[in-house]
Design a protein around this motif. Structure first.
Motif, PDB file in Angstrom:
ATOM      1  N   LEU A   1       8.522  -0.997 -10.225  1.00 50.30           N
ATOM      2  CA  LEU A   1       8.088  -1.616  -8.981  1.00 50.30           C
ATOM      3  C   LEU A   1       7.936  -0.560  -7.896  1.00 50.30           C
ATOM      4  O   LEU A   1       8.875   0.177  -7.593  1.00 50.30           O
ATOM      5  N   THR A   2       6.738  -0.494  -7.318  1.00 57.46           N
ATOM      6  CA  THR A   2       6.491   0.374  -6.162  1.00 57.46           C
ATOM      7  C   THR A   2       6.596  -0.470  -4.906  1.00 57.46           C
ATOM      8  O   THR A   2       5.902  -1.482  -4.781  1.00 57.46           O
ATOM      9  N   ASP A   3       7.466  -0.073  -3.980  1.00 53.34           N
ATOM     10  CA  ASP A   3       7.677  -0.883  -2.780  1.00 53.34           C
ATOM     11  C   ASP A   3       6.640  -0.545  -1.707  1.00 53.34           C
ATOM     12  O   ASP A   3       5.739   0.275  -1.909  1.00 53.34           O
ATOM     13  N   GLY A   4       6.774  -1.179  -0.548  1.00 52.86           N
ATOM     14  CA  GLY A   4       5.807  -1.005   0.530  1.00 52.86           C
ATOM     15  C   GLY A   4       5.779   0.383   1.137  1.00 52.86           C
ATOM     16  O   GLY A   4       4.844   0.723   1.867  1.00 52.86           O
ATOM     17  N   ASP A   5       6.782   1.205   0.842  1.00 52.79           N
ATOM     18  CA  ASP A   5       6.820   2.578   1.337  1.00 52.79           C
ATOM     19  C   ASP A   5       6.411   3.594   0.280  1.00 52.79           C
ATOM     20  O   ASP A   5       6.443   4.803   0.530  1.00 52.79           O
TER      21      ASP A   5
ATOM     22  N   THR B   1     -10.265  -0.896  -7.364  1.00 54.78           N
ATOM     23  CA  THR B   1      -9.415  -1.918  -6.763  1.00 54.78           C
ATOM     24  C   THR B   1      -8.056  -1.318  -6.431  1.00 54.78           C
ATOM     25  O   THR B   1      -7.627  -0.339  -7.054  1.00 54.78           O
ATOM     26  N   LYS B   2      -7.383  -1.925  -5.481  1.00 58.23           N
ATOM     27  CA  LYS B   2      -6.050  -1.431  -5.133  1.00 58.23           C
ATOM     28  C   LYS B   2      -5.060  -1.623  -6.278  1.00 58.23           C
ATOM     29  O   LYS B   2      -4.089  -0.862  -6.392  1.00 58.23           O
ATOM     30  N   ARG B   3      -5.279  -2.626  -7.105  1.00 55.98           N
ATOM     31  CA  ARG B   3      -4.403  -2.808  -8.258  1.00 55.98           C
ATOM     32  C   ARG B   3      -4.503  -1.611  -9.197  1.00 55.98           C
ATOM     33  O   ARG B   3      -3.507  -1.113  -9.708  1.00 55.98           O
TER      34      ARG B   3
ATOM     35  N   LEU C   1      -3.423   8.991  -2.947  1.00 54.02           N
ATOM     36  CA  LEU C   1      -3.516   7.609  -3.447  1.00 54.02           C
ATOM     37  C   LEU C   1      -2.742   6.648  -2.552  1.00 54.02           C
ATOM     38  O   LEU C   1      -3.184   5.520  -2.305  1.00 54.02           O
ATOM     39  N   LEU C   2      -1.587   7.106  -2.062  1.00 55.08           N
ATOM     40  CA  LEU C   2      -0.786   6.264  -1.171  1.00 55.08           C
ATOM     41  C   LEU C   2      -1.556   5.955   0.117  1.00 55.08           C
ATOM     42  O   LEU C   2      -1.520   4.828   0.625  1.00 55.08           O
ATOM     43  N   ALA C   3      -2.275   6.938   0.616  1.00 49.32           N
ATOM     44  CA  ALA C   3      -3.083   6.717   1.819  1.00 49.32           C
ATOM     45  C   ALA C   3      -4.186   5.692   1.550  1.00 49.32           C
ATOM     46  O   ALA C   3      -4.496   4.856   2.406  1.00 49.32           O
ATOM     47  N   LEU C   4      -4.774   5.735   0.349  1.00 42.72           N
ATOM     48  CA  LEU C   4      -5.792   4.745  -0.013  1.00 42.72           C
ATOM     49  C   LEU C   4      -5.194   3.345  -0.084  1.00 42.72           C
ATOM     50  O   LEU C   4      -5.813   2.365   0.346  1.00 42.72           O
ATOM     51  N   LEU C   5      -3.979   3.251  -0.627  1.00 42.66           N
ATOM     52  CA  LEU C   5      -3.319   1.952  -0.757  1.00 42.66           C
ATOM     53  C   LEU C   5      -3.005   1.334   0.603  1.00 42.66           C
ATOM     54  O   LEU C   5      -2.926   0.102   0.726  1.00 42.66           O
ATOM     55  N   LYS C   6      -2.839   2.163   1.606  1.00 38.95           N
ATOM     56  CA  LYS C   6      -2.504   1.655   2.938  1.00 38.95           C
ATOM     57  C   LYS C   6      -3.735   1.301   3.766  1.00 38.95           C
ATOM     58  O   LYS C   6      -3.613   0.803   4.879  1.00 38.95           O
ATOM     59  N   GLN C   7      -4.909   1.519   3.187  1.00 40.61           N
ATOM     60  CA  GLN C   7      -6.140   1.120   3.869  1.00 40.61           C
ATOM     61  C   GLN C   7      -6.317  -0.399   3.757  1.00 40.61           C
ATOM     62  O   GLN C   7      -5.814  -1.020   2.827  1.00 40.61           O
ATOM     63  N   PRO C   8      -7.033  -1.034   4.690  1.00 40.08           N
ATOM     64  CA  PRO C   8      -7.276  -2.473   4.593  1.00 40.08           C
ATOM     65  C   PRO C   8      -8.228  -2.813   3.449  1.00 40.08           C
ATOM     66  O   PRO C   8      -8.993  -1.965   2.988  1.00 40.08           O
TER      67      PRO C   8
ATOM     68  N   LEU D   1       1.936  -2.628  -2.636  1.00 39.36           N
ATOM     69  CA  LEU D   1       0.858  -2.212  -1.739  1.00 39.36           C
ATOM     70  C   LEU D   1      -0.500  -2.718  -2.217  1.00 39.36           C
ATOM     71  O   LEU D   1      -1.522  -2.434  -1.591  1.00 39.36           O
ATOM     72  N   ALA D   2      -0.517  -3.448  -3.324  1.00 37.84           N
ATOM     73  CA  ALA D   2      -1.753  -3.958  -3.906  1.00 37.84           C
ATOM     74  C   ALA D   2      -1.521  -5.383  -4.408  1.00 37.84           C
ATOM     75  O   ALA D   2      -0.371  -5.805  -4.571  1.00 37.84           O
TER      76      ALA D   2
END
Length: 361
Positions: A300-304, A6-8, A86-93, A145-146
């Motif tokens: 906290l991880t932001d959208g970037d 999961t993205k979480r 991992l960041l690239a995975l988080l940005k996937q739909p 991102l999750a």
């Protein structure tokens, strides 16, 4: 062989790897501004696995991973590369992603077998700043991102009771109200129909005695204040905590003196106290005494993909961030048992549910 996650779960591991790669974390601000951020150096991160504790010592060029089965030394650049994957995975739909073999092999190499930390105290990581012998501080992780765990997870214990007064309804009328069509605004539609038929919803109590006492620890009138905020969330479709609190200043549900509202900022102050208590460990079904819990702060991880820390050492900043970046949410009606007229001891009650989550922006 690749596997699904999961993205979480990915968000938690990403945050962890980003901290190990950078060896520091930015101190968060109320508005998430990163202009000239202040940083705290990280020297040790402790994480729990199903088979014991892992300690990750952040050294100049590598991370020393220590556990019951011995030590391994991993270049910090490897954690940086893994974090980018991992960041690239988080940005996937979607809410689930496929973790490739290269990441699975790296997770095995750094002794990570559980994507979510296994703890009883609800912390995700324990961190030492500045010096390896410094006290460890417990942190929870939230990743924008999750899908994020809520600050206050509704559930039946977070229900607030309103007594139905005014006109005395017959059972067929109650059935008509409860049979309002399902939809995003069905609770509000039932409340409006009830009022059109001459009924009045008057705040009565908190459904769960432990949650009631926890709210009373914030203020003896806080349950009524929270109930009014939840009621307006449904009727006026306002969800942000800051905007709802501004409405409380306007309508003054507790009927306190104007001076207390305007000069002392009573309503924002009480709401911030509540949010901070939630962030540092208050739960609806567990007795809250105000004493420090194992949770010292939040990462906290932001959208970037940037990571910020908020903790009890800067409570004003932490509380202001929560005030600006949280909202009331609607939990599932059937599961949380609210949004219907129900009879108890001959009296009709209408329950609303308090659930608080983080905004995406």
């Amino acid at each position: 062989m690749s596997f699904q996650a999961t993205k979480r779960e990915i968000g938690e591991i990403y945050t962890f790897f980003r901290l190990l790669a950078e060896g520091r974390v930015a101190s968060g601000t109320p508005d998430l501004s990163d202009a000239a951020p202040a940083y705290k150096p990280i020297v040790l991160i402790e994480r729990e696995e199903h088979d014991g504790t892992r300690r990750y010592y952040v050294e100049k060029d590598e991370v020393r991973v220590s556990g019951a089965s011995g030590e391994v030394h991993v270049p910090r650049t490897d954690f940086a590369e893994a974090a980018e994957l991992l960041l690239a995975l988080l940005k996937q739909p979607g809410d689930e992603v496929e973790v490739p073999d290269v990441l699975e092999n790296f997770l095995d190499a750094v002794r990570i077998y559980d994507l979510e930390a296994k703890t009883d105290d609800r912390t995700d990581l324990r961190i030492a700043f500045w010096h390896p012998q410094a006290p460890l501080a417990g942190y929870v992780i939230r990743c924008r991102l999750a899908p994020m765990n809520p600050l206050l997870d509704g559930g039946r214990t977070a229900n607030l009771k309103f007594e139905q007064t005014g006109v005395k309804f017959a059972v067929p009328t109650v059935n008509k109200i409860n049979a309002s069509p399902e939809g995003p605004a069905e609770v509000a539609e039932r409340m409006r129909l009830l009022e059109r038929l001459g009924g009045v919803l008057k705040y009565n109590d908190v459904a769960d005695r432990v949650f009631r006492c926890n709210l009373l620890m914030i203020d003896l009138h806080f349950p009524r204040l929270l109930a009014e905020m939840v009621r307006l969330m449904h009727l006026e479709d306002i969800t942000r905590i800051s905007e709802l609190t501004e409405r409380m200043c306007e309508i003054n549900p507790l009927k306190i003196k104007d001076e207390l509202i305007r000069k002392h900022g009573f309503y924002p102050y009480k709401v911030k106290q509540f949010l901070l208590a939630l962030a540092l460990g208050m739960r609806p079904a567990k007795i809250y005494t105000g004493q420090a819990s194992a949770i010292d702060g939040m990462l906290l991880t932001d959208g970037d993909g940037r990571v910020y820390s908020y903790d009890r050492s800067a409570p004003d900043v932490f509380a202001e961030f929560l005030y600006r970046h949280t909202r009331l949410e609607k939990g599932p009606l059937e599961k949380d048992k609210y949004g219907f007229l129900e009879r108890e001891n001959g009296v009709w009650y209408f329950k609303l549910n308090a659930k608080i989550g983080f905004t995406k922006r």
